[in-house]
Enzyme design. Structure first.
Site, short mmCIF file in Angstrom:
data_model
loop_
_atom_site.label_atom_id
_atom_site.label_comp_id
_atom_site.label_asym_id
_atom_site.label_seq_id
_atom_site.Cartn_x
_atom_site.Cartn_y
_atom_site.Cartn_z
N HIS A 1 14.66 -9.13 52.65
CA HIS A 1 15.98 -8.99 52.04
C HIS A 1 16.30 -7.49 51.94
O HIS A 1 15.42 -6.67 51.67
CB HIS A 1 15.98 -9.64 50.64
N GLU B 1 17.55 -5.72 49.75
CA GLU B 1 17.17 -5.06 48.49
C GLU B 1 15.70 -4.69 48.51
O GLU B 1 15.30 -3.68 47.92
CB GLU B 1 17.54 -5.97 47.30
N SER C 1 28.50 -11.78 49.77
CA SER C 1 29.71 -12.10 49.01
C SER C 1 30.40 -13.38 49.48
O SER C 1 31.63 -13.45 49.53
CB SER C 1 30.68 -10.92 49.02
N ASN D 1 20.03 -17.38 46.37
CA ASN D 1 19.07 -16.33 46.04
C ASN D 1 19.42 -15.85 44.63
O ASN D 1 20.40 -15.13 44.46
CB ASN D 1 19.18 -15.19 47.05
N GLU E 1 22.79 -10.51 56.92
CA GLU E 1 23.42 -10.04 55.69
C GLU E 1 23.78 -8.56 55.85
O GLU E 1 22.92 -7.69 55.62
CB GLU E 1 22.47 -10.20 54.51
N GLY F 1 26.68 -8.29 47.38
CA GLY F 1 26.95 -7.99 45.98
C GLY F 1 28.10 -7.02 45.78
O GLY F 1 28.29 -6.48 44.69
N LYS G 1 17.95 -13.79 42.89
CA LYS G 1 17.50 -12.41 42.65
C LYS G 1 16.73 -12.36 41.33
O LYS G 1 16.09 -13.35 40.97
CB LYS G 1 18.68 -11.44 42.67
C1 PEP Z 1 22.05 -12.06 48.74
O1 PEP Z 1 21.48 -11.66 47.74
O2 PEP Z 1 21.37 -12.45 49.69
C2 PEP Z 1 23.51 -12.06 48.79
C3 PEP Z 1 24.10 -12.43 49.89
O3 PEP Z 1 24.17 -11.68 47.63
P1 PEP Z 1 25.73 -11.88 47.32
O4 PEP Z 1 26.11 -13.27 47.73
O5 PEP Z 1 25.83 -11.69 45.83
O6 PEP Z 1 26.49 -10.86 48.10
#
Ligand code: PEP
Length: 250
Positions: free
Chosen positions: A98, A100, A213, A14, A169, A175, A16
């Site tokens: 997601h 976000e 992460s 992803n 997630e 992040g 982003k």
């Molecule tokens: C994501 O954006 O779905 C995500 C898991 O980000 P990160 O791996 O940076 O934590």
């Protein structure tokens, strides 16, 4: 045990809101030049770069996708992008819900379900993102929150017959550099699979990915958990070597 055999194993990036045409060319080129491995790979890129992803990735082993999709088919919805438009760019994956978007765009679980349905109706695999905040986990509500997010998508999960992907997630791990321990992640994935079964979805055929992460250093321990079928990767998907190292852990 790493796999039940029935389920696809995925590593999906992803990006982003990151990228430039020049940077993407290098990243797409490096990722697509690597030989295909044990599982499936996908990259969810910003809308304006879907054509670029399509032109580089067509004919290869990497799927490309969007990070969102409209619930609507067409019309006066300024700024939105329909599933049919995505399909015209060869898109086969679309993230929905997601954290976000739930957080910054106020997306509710019911809206997420309508978006997942719109994707599925256009032949696009929805990647339904679920996960609890730290406050919800600390209050002992993690399973209740994730269960409610899945319940909202019950219709699409049933209709997809195992084709829809679920991404767990935990919001506190996205992040932040904090990763759920393999045991914490496995426990929630087992709960998600049990919930899918209870909702009448094809639980044993549904890929459930972990996100938050994930790095090369922790991917293997996460991906070898019984109910973790791969990962949704944010930051590390922006560096070809990191993304490929994670993919190698599938
Ligand atoms: C994501 O954006 O779905 C995500 C898991 O980000 P990160 O791996 O940076 O934590």
């Amino acid at each position: 045990m790493a796999t039940m055999g029935l389920r696809n194993r995925w590593v999906i990036g992803n990006w982003k809101m990151n990228g430039t045409r020049a940077g993407n060319a290098a990243l797409l080129g490096a990722v697509s030049a690597a030989p295909s491995g044990a599982g499936k790979l996908g990259l969810c890129v910003p809308f304006p770069y879907l054509g670029q992803a399509q032109s580089v990735l067509t004919g290869g082993h990497i799927a490309w996708g969007a990070q969102d999709v409209s619930e609507h088919a067409a019309g006066a919805y300024t700024g939105q992008v329909s599933a049919a438009m995505l399909a015209e760019f060869g898109v086969t994956l679309a993230l929905v819900g997601h954290s976000e978007r739930r957080q910054y765009n106020g997306e509710t679980s019911d809206l997420v379900a309508r978006k997942a349905s719109a994707a599925l109706n256009a032949g696009i695999t929805p990647v339904i993102c679920v996960g609890e905040t730290l406050a919800e986990r600390d209050a002992g509500r993690a399973e209740a929150v994730v269960g409610q997010q899945l319940q909202a998508c019950m219709d699409v999960l049933q209709r997809s017959q195992g084709a829809a992907i679920v991404a767990y997630e935990p919001v506190w791990a996205i992040g932040t550099g904090k990763t759920a321990t393999p045991a914490e992640a496995q426990a929630m994935h087992a709960f998600i699979r049990a919930t899918l079964r209870a909702l009448g979805a094809e639980a044993d055929a549904t890929s459930i990915l972990y996100g938050g992460s994930v790095k090369a250093s922790n991917a293997q321990e996460l991906f070898t958990q019984a109910d973790i079928d791969g990962g949704l990767i944010g930051g590390a998907s922006l560096v070809a070597a990191d993304f490929l190292a994670i993919a190698a852990a599938l």
